[in-house]
Write a protein that holds these residues in place. Structure first.
Motif, PDB file in Angstrom:
ATOM      1  N   LEU A   1      31.730  42.315  37.501  1.00 29.01           N
ATOM      2  CA  LEU A   1      32.989  41.583  37.320  1.00 29.01           C
ATOM      3  C   LEU A   1      32.978  40.242  38.056  1.00 29.01           C
ATOM      4  O   LEU A   1      33.625  39.280  37.616  1.00 29.01           O
TER       5      LEU A   1
ATOM      6  N   ASP B   1      26.558  58.040  45.223  1.00 28.78           N
ATOM      7  CA  ASP B   1      26.467  57.708  43.798  1.00 28.78           C
ATOM      8  C   ASP B   1      27.674  56.897  43.347  1.00 28.78           C
ATOM      9  O   ASP B   1      27.544  55.899  42.636  1.00 28.78           O
ATOM     10  N   PHE B   2      28.889  57.371  43.767  1.00 24.18           N
ATOM     11  CA  PHE B   2      30.106  56.662  43.374  1.00 24.18           C
ATOM     12  C   PHE B   2      30.130  55.258  43.967  1.00 24.18           C
ATOM     13  O   PHE B   2      30.483  54.290  43.302  1.00 24.18           O
TER      14      PHE B   2
ATOM     15  N   GLY C   1      42.387  31.575  34.666  1.00 27.67           N
ATOM     16  CA  GLY C   1      42.714  32.830  33.996  1.00 27.67           C
ATOM     17  C   GLY C   1      41.621  33.859  34.207  1.00 27.67           C
ATOM     18  O   GLY C   1      41.874  35.004  34.581  1.00 27.67           O
ATOM     19  N   LEU C   2      40.371  33.424  33.978  1.00 32.04           N
ATOM     20  CA  LEU C   2      39.237  34.344  34.116  1.00 32.04           C
ATOM     21  C   LEU C   2      39.142  34.862  35.552  1.00 32.04           C
ATOM     22  O   LEU C   2      39.037  36.073  35.780  1.00 32.04           O
TER      23      LEU C   2
ATOM     24  N   ILE D   1      39.021  47.766  42.679  1.00 30.94           N
ATOM     25  CA  ILE D   1      37.845  48.581  42.985  1.00 30.94           C
ATOM     26  C   ILE D   1      37.493  48.460  44.464  1.00 30.94           C
ATOM     27  O   ILE D   1      37.065  49.434  45.089  1.00 30.94           O
TER      28      ILE D   1
ATOM     29  N   VAL E   1      29.804  47.790  39.410  1.00 30.55           N
ATOM     30  CA  VAL E   1      30.900  47.310  38.560  1.00 30.55           C
ATOM     31  C   VAL E   1      31.467  46.016  39.149  1.00 30.55           C
ATOM     32  O   VAL E   1      31.717  45.037  38.428  1.00 30.55           O
TER      33      VAL E   1
ATOM     34  N   PHE F   1      27.872  53.021  42.104  1.00 25.46           N
ATOM     35  CA  PHE F   1      28.435  52.698  40.792  1.00 25.46           C
ATOM     36  C   PHE F   1      29.534  51.632  40.916  1.00 25.46           C
ATOM     37  O   PHE F   1      29.529  50.620  40.208  1.00 25.46           O
ATOM     38  N   LEU F   2      30.462  51.864  41.875  1.00 28.69           N
ATOM     39  CA  LEU F   2      31.568  50.919  42.023  1.00 28.69           C
ATOM     40  C   LEU F   2      31.073  49.541  42.449  1.00 28.69           C
ATOM     41  O   LEU F   2      31.573  48.515  41.981  1.00 28.69           O
TER      42      LEU F   2
ATOM     43  N   VAL G   1      42.121  37.367  36.193  1.00 21.33           N
ATOM     44  CA  VAL G   1      42.019  38.678  35.529  1.00 21.33           C
ATOM     45  C   VAL G   1      40.894  39.510  36.152  1.00 21.33           C
ATOM     46  O   VAL G   1      41.092  40.672  36.541  1.00 21.33           O
ATOM     47  N   LEU G   2      39.710  38.911  36.264  1.00 18.11           N
ATOM     48  CA  LEU G   2      38.589  39.660  36.846  1.00 18.11           C
ATOM     49  C   LEU G   2      38.842  39.942  38.323  1.00 18.11           C
ATOM     50  O   LEU G   2      38.511  41.011  38.831  1.00 18.11           O
TER      51      LEU G   2
ATOM     52  N   GLN H   1      40.736  43.115  38.978  1.00 15.54           N
ATOM     53  CA  GLN H   1      39.897  44.316  38.851  1.00 15.54           C
ATOM     54  C   GLN H   1      39.031  44.501  40.093  1.00 15.54           C
ATOM     55  O   GLN H   1      38.901  45.606  40.612  1.00 15.54           O
TER      56      GLN H   1
ATOM     57  N   LEU I   1      42.543  25.921  32.928  1.00 17.27           N
ATOM     58  CA  LEU I   1      43.333  27.130  32.670  1.00 17.27           C
ATOM     59  C   LEU I   1      42.420  28.320  32.415  1.00 17.27           C
ATOM     60  O   LEU I   1      42.657  29.420  32.909  1.00 17.27           O
ATOM     61  N   ARG I   2      41.358  28.103  31.615  1.00 16.31           N
ATOM     62  CA  ARG I   2      40.419  29.197  31.320  1.00 16.31           C
ATOM     63  C   ARG I   2      39.786  29.695  32.606  1.00 16.31           C
ATOM     64  O   ARG I   2      39.666  30.900  32.823  1.00 16.31           O
TER      65      ARG I   2
ATOM     66  N   TYR J   1      30.939  30.989  35.961  1.00 13.39           N
ATOM     67  CA  TYR J   1      31.743  30.138  35.088  1.00 13.39           C
ATOM     68  C   TYR J   1      32.907  29.477  35.825  1.00 13.39           C
ATOM     69  O   TYR J   1      33.027  28.255  35.858  1.00 13.39           O
TER      70      TYR J   1
END
Lengths: 58, 808
Positions: B220, B208-209, B181-182, B193, B216, B212-213, B185-186, B189, B177-178, B227
């Protein structure tokens, strides 16, 4: 658009909070029984309301 | 007008006028059992139960003093050891398994009633698993009192030992489940993006953007790769150590290569990133595994292994032969003397020292008729005593007993289960081999050609050919098939089951309880004197009310609402029963029994109707005439006929392996059209016949229900257990027929075959896709965005194709 340098880190913090909350929920057996509690909340305390029903009928 | 019982919903027999008053109304009750339960519910102010329930409870048994006495054994600290935990301040907590729970209102009723009992601190019942944990103060109430309270509500509670397996499974479930779930959720995101990055690709985006993205996204994706995806790496390591190429190897390679390739692209700002593909891929695969895991766990949840076969208590006779005491079965040792009363289960393998009775051994041997046992005969632990009390001396108990021996046979059989390498794994191992070889060749070619970008070309080749679609091909189809099968009442517990069912060529059935109901039924009454059939049934039922014999149950089941009563009933185990009805003595039993007790032998000695008897008939006589002959048979399930006919029509081989007598087996096989039937087989012989079939290249599906079927269920290519079968049969099976409808299996086979076709289509698609893009990537022609779209699209096609199974 420079605002994303602030907003995205904020959203990352939110994600971290969500993941933490999820792991906590799993650890404390929140996913143990997904059906029972849904019914329980409807049945608890119904004694009082049904007594009221009866008194209205009299 | 016939009323239905307000408690259990069954029709109220005419002669019965029981009621319980509820909200000033008299509610009809069908029996004393229902009345007692309903009265308890009303007395404790819990009649809301009747308003909220969404299912009808079973008819409760009348509470007999003997049952209540047996509960007191559970107050013994030694017995409590396995299922009770001691808490601070004299509190104790027990794990119990509840039976008879049909709807959430049952849970509410039990919890409310127990919480009103002084001394009970808390009650928690899990609706999904029907398990209760109850905490109580031992100085104020004993466990036996709690069990008695639950019984008074019409449910039944038995202690339950969670055991090490359970704890491990629960830990595993939480871990899964963990991980899901992880990655979920990630993953959301990362997807969000990625949309920005895709749009930026078309409309232009400042470097630059983008930089950056991408960082990120890398941040994530990293927890998902490190894991959530761990189980795949572990599986891949295990597989490669055994030199066995499973699906985990290409999956792990795909994830890691795509991840490393994306890191390279992020760091040096060339090439393309695949973070979205990675998280989607991990999430979908984890989900498929979790569904399979819960199905398997659910099958095991209802199981208390041998706990239910062997009773918890026994009545031991002390050495001075005078006093009896109720002791836990675990305290019994070889040589102990015990007494087993009618209706009780024999706790251990033993020899009869006194008494004659019939014993139902069907759960162990598959024999449908009870067997007569006399002094000196051996009886098997787990069988049920029917007629009269017997005194036994225990010969084997615990690990040496017959039930444990079958358990060991089961373990051996599990190890001998033929390992079928699944289609997906066979192709995957071949594919990975070719791909790695190709990558090495490409890397060498560009390197010797002096190209500085040989590394990035090789990585892009590996990323593009990432076997996502190939890895998803089978699991998505299997998951979809499991959902479709579940809707038809077939639970799938192992992931090979669907594919193996599609390939099965030999269908092997058990008889008692599988093709038949496993219960004797009255199929014919032949009148031999001037009487009506119905009258014979009523007379017989009046006498047989005093017996627990299967023949008696079959007759009383046919005589609803009889008012006759018999007195001075005498039961001669294995032969017959006699009683007086309306001042006339009647005899019911074998012809031999009737001749021995009456003077009719001279009149009927030459009568073929009477002398040509078989084991499945009984006669009713008064002192002057033989009135009729009852014919019994273990009724064939109607759905069995349809299934066997369909299998035969499809050219499958149908076989029957039974522990029962040859004539009965032949009769049933003939009726159903089963081609080969074997009879009188102990579990060991069944297993060796199965092995012979395997040696001759048969692909076997075994359908069974009993303890004696467990070993062949475990050893078959694919095994299907009946939902109402023995627990041990259910955990040895790959699939479970939840509602015992055999004809559903026909649909099941169709679905399994369809999913095998879909798996093949998916594989072909995945390979064609790779064949097209790999040459382009190897020659350095492929634009990164094409690769990204191709990768997502190929996975989507596979998932969409699999979804068509659910709709069918």
């Amino acid at each position: 658009m420079e605002i994303i340098y602030l907003l995205i880190p904020v959203s990352l913090i939110l994600v971290a909070v969500i993941v933490y909350a999820l792991f906590w929920a799993i650890k404390s057996d929140q996913f143990e029984d997904l059906e029972g509690p849904g019914h329980q909340i409807l049945m608890d305390d119904d004694r009082i309301s049904s007594e009221e029903d009866n008194s209205e009928n009299h | 007008m016939t009323d239905t019982c307000y408690h259990c919903g069954e029709p109220v027999p005419e002669a019965i006028t029981l009621t319980v008053s509820m909200d000033d109304k008299e509610m009809p009750m069908c029996c004393h059992g229902c009345q007692a339960v309903a009265q308890t519910i009303v007395d404790y102010g819990l009649s809301d139960y009747y308003r909220f329930r969404s299912g009808m409870p079973g008819r409760p048994d009348e509470i007999v003093p003997e049952m209540l006495r047996n509960f007191t054994v559970y107050d013994d600290v030694r017995v409590q050891e396995s299922f009770v935990e001691t808490r601070d301040g004299g509190l104790r907590e027990a794990h119990l398994m509840l039976e008879g729970i049909v709807c959430p209102a049952c849970i509410w009723l039990t919890e409310s009633r127990l919480n009103k009992t002084p001394g009970v601190i808390s009650t928690k019942i899990n609706y999904t698993t029907n398990r209760a944990s109850i905490r109580w103060d031992d100085s104020r109430i004993h466990l036996s009192e709690i069990l008695r309270t639950i019984t008074s509500l019409g449910f039944f509670a038995c202690p339950y030992d969670p055991g090490a397996r359970e704890v491990l499974l629960e830990k595993e479930r939480k871990g899964q489940l963990r991980r899901i779930g992880l990655s979920g959720v990630l993953g959301m995101q990362v997807m969000m993006i990625s949309v920005a990055l895709y749009v930026g690709e078309w409309h232009g985006m400042e470097a630059d953007f983008r930089f950056f993205l991408q960082w990120v996204n890398l941040l994530l994706t990293t927890p998902v790769v490190l894991y959530s995806a761990q189980p795949f790496y572990k599986g891949a390591l295990r597989d490669s150590r055994h030199l066995h190429f499973g699906m985990d190897i290409p999956v792990s390679l795909g994830i890691l290569i795509a991840y490393l390739g994306s890191i390279e692209a992020t760091l040096f700002q060339h090439g393309y990133i695949y973070y979205d593909s990675i998280v989607m891929f991990v999430f979908l695969l984890l989900l498929a595994r979790y569904l399979e895991f819960t199905a398997r766990k659910h099958a095991g949840d209802q199981v208390n292994l041998f706990g239910r076969i062997i009773p918890a208590t026994a009545t031991r006779i002390n050495s001075n032969q005078t006093s009896e005491e109720c002791v836990p079965v675990t305290d019994l040792v070889t040589g102990d003397c015990i007494v087993v009363r009618p209706g009780e289960t024999i706790p251990a393998d033993a020899v009869i020292t006194k008494g004659v009775s019939t014993v139902d051994e069907s759960i162990i041997t598959g024999e449908s008729m009870p067997v007569i046992k006399q002094t000196g005969d051996g009886v098997i632990g787990g069988s049920t005593n029917i007629d009269s009390p017997i005194w036994l001396e225990i010969t084997r108990i615990g690990n040496d007993s017959t039930v444990s021996r079958i358990g060991r046979l089961l373990e051996e059989a599990q190890n001998e289960k033929p390992v079928m390498i699944q289609l997906a794994n066979r192709i995957a191992s071949w594919f990975v081999g070719v791909l790695l070889l190709l990558a090495a060749v490409v890397a060498w070619y560009w390197w010797q050609a002096g190209s500085g970008s040989w590394l990035s070309i090789t990585i892009s080749l590996l990323v593009v050919s990432c076997p996502c679609a190939l890895s998803l091909a089978a699991p998505t189809a299997i998951t979809a098939a499991s959902v479709a099968l579940m809707r038809r009442g077939i639970a799938v517990t192992t992931h090979e089951a669907v594919e193996n069912l599609a390939r099965a060529t030999h269908f092997i059935f058990d008889k008692t309880g599988t093709l038949t109901f496993g219960k004797l039924q009255l199929i014919d009454v032949e009148c031999l004197a001037d009487v009506k059939k119905q009258e014979c049934i009523h007379l017989a039922a009046a006498i047989e009310k005093h017996s627990e014999h299967p023949v008696a149950l079959a007759i009383t089941g046919m005589a609803e609402g009889t008012v006759m009563t018999a007195s001075e009933v005498i039961n001669t185990p294995g032969q017959g029963i006699t009683g007086i009805i309306a001042n006339k003595r009647y005899f019911l039993g074998t012809a031999g029994y009737i001749f021995a007790n009456t003077t009719l032998v001279s009149r009927y000695a030459g009568n073929k109707n009477v002398t040509s008897e078989s084991s499945s008939s009984a006669f009713l006589a008064d002192e002057n005439n033989i009135l009729c002959r009852f014919v019994f048979s273990d009724q064939i399930r109607p759905s069995a006929r349809a299934l066997v006919a369909a299998l035969n029509a499809n050219g499958a081989h149908t076989l029957m392996l039974s522990g029962d007598h040859a004539d009965i087996v032949r009769h049933i096989a003939g009726q159903l059209g089963i081609k080969e039937a074997f009879s009188g087989l102990p579990p060991e012989r069944k297993l060796s016949i199965l092995k012979d079939l395997h040696d001759n290249g048969a692909f076997t599906a075994v359908i069974g229900d009993g303890i004696n079927d467990a070993p062949i269920l475990a050893a078959a290519h694919v095994s299907i257990a009946m939902g109402k079968g023995a627990d041990i049969a259910r955990i040895s099976a790959d699939m479970i027929l939840l509602n015992d409808k055999l004809d559903m299996l026909q649909d099941g086979i169709q679905i399994a075959r369809k999913s095998l076709t879909i798996i093949r289509q998916n594989m072909v698609w995945a390979i064609v896709y790779n064949l097209l893009v790999v040459p382009a990537a190897a020659s350095g022609l492929l634009a990164p965005w094409m690769a990204a779209i191709g990768m997502s699209l190929s996975s989507l096609v596979v998932v969409g194709n699999a979804a068509s199974i659910v709709k069918s």
